[in-house]
Structures are given as structure tokens and as C-alpha cells.
Design a protein around this motif. Sequence first.
Motif: not given
Length: 242
Positions: A80-91
Motif C-alpha cells: 500500500k505504501a509503494n502504491r501511494r508513492w507511485l500514484t503521486g509520482q505518476l502525477r
Amino acid sequence: MAGNLAYDWDAFDAQDYLAHNYADLHDEDRRILEIVREFLCAQAFDADAWGVDVGTGTNLYPALSMLPFCGRISLLEISKANRRWLTGQLRGYSGNWDGFWQVLAEHEAYRVIDRPRDRLSQAASVQRWDIFGSVPDRRWDLGTMFFVAESITTFRNEFTTALAKFCSLLKPGAPFVMTFMENSKGYEVGGRRFPAFGIDLVNLREEMWGLGNGMEFYRFGVGPEPLRDGYSGMILVHGYVK
């Protein structure tokens, strides 16, 4: 000795892992990027090719390497922590990835992409997936899995399963790239200990022989500035799924 389920992957400290591994472009990363770049640029992809990166974590350069060749890229991640980070980076990914992109852009296939941040934001999506769970119906055209199979368990049978599950995501004949920490003894992230299965080049060849065709293996020794203690190098393999 402990299996994958013994660890709290949702508590993985994405920022700490990023700071220790990808805040800067290391020599090993450059060499990996160069090999992946040349391998992918030698392939022929359909215009609607769909790529997948398994266990993305806080590493964007596998996805960046697929940008010129894939209209869509799936980032499959359990934490979950990595998915949250990835979602932010894709912005809009952070500036540390510019150096990685510059290595890729030494080839003209990448230079035609003027705005890689926008392209990645449009192409990539994040999805939760457990590599030990059921395989999605989708079969992808290109796949990458970097430093995952050996870094999620201490058990050989789970390592073997992870390799097979990754390959089962891809269409027969699809090109793939995988990387591994050689003889890893485990690693610490944010004060938590995570597992590893110690694989070497001989063992990896044995594990991979029934999974791919046209495979090429590369080994890199530990550089003058090791990422951490407890590994003897890195291994890269590329080829085509059977």
C-alpha cells in the motif's frame, strides 16, 4: 528463514528505500539502463503494445524504459505504501529520475519523447497484485521485474513461483527483462528487516531454463560504493517468454 507472508509489506517505507537506492544514478543503474535500452530498441512492437512492471516499488526506470514502445503500462505492486508513492509520482515524477531518463535518451527512440513526465502519467496505471495470488486474465506484450523475486522471501520454492508467475503474465514470445541482487542476505528499510533468497548466476540459469528462449545473462560485481551490505553483485537477464 521466513516466507513472504511473514512480512508487513504495507508498512514498507517507500521514502527510505528511495533515498538509499534511487536518489542518485549509480554506475550499476547506468549499465542496466544501457543493456535494457539496447535490448528493447532491437524489438518490434505493435502500436498498441501493453507493458507490465511487476513489484515496481519505488523504481520508475523499468517503466521509463518501456515508454517509447507501449501505449499502456501496468505497474503491479502489493505494498500500500509503494502504491501511494507511485500514484503521486505518476502525477509528475521527481527530479532524481531525470538522470535515469538521460541515459535512455542517448538512443533516438527515447529522444522523440519531449515530455516523458506527461507521457508516463498518461500511459501508466498502478494496480494491486500479489505475485503469489491468481494471475490476471490479461496477457501483456512486454514485461519487467527488477529486484523482486529474490527480495520477497527466503524460500526457494517461493522464489521459483515468483519467476513462473511473472512469466505467466506475458504472451508467448513476449520480451522480458529481470534483475536480481546476487547472494542477497536481506535488507533493512525504515528500521524493518525484509527477506531475501540468495541466488547466484548458476542457480538462476537453472531456474530460468524452462521459462524463456534466447536468454542472455549479465553479471555486475559490487561497485566501489555498495548500495548496502550483504550482496555480491547484480544479475540481469533478458529474453522471450516460452
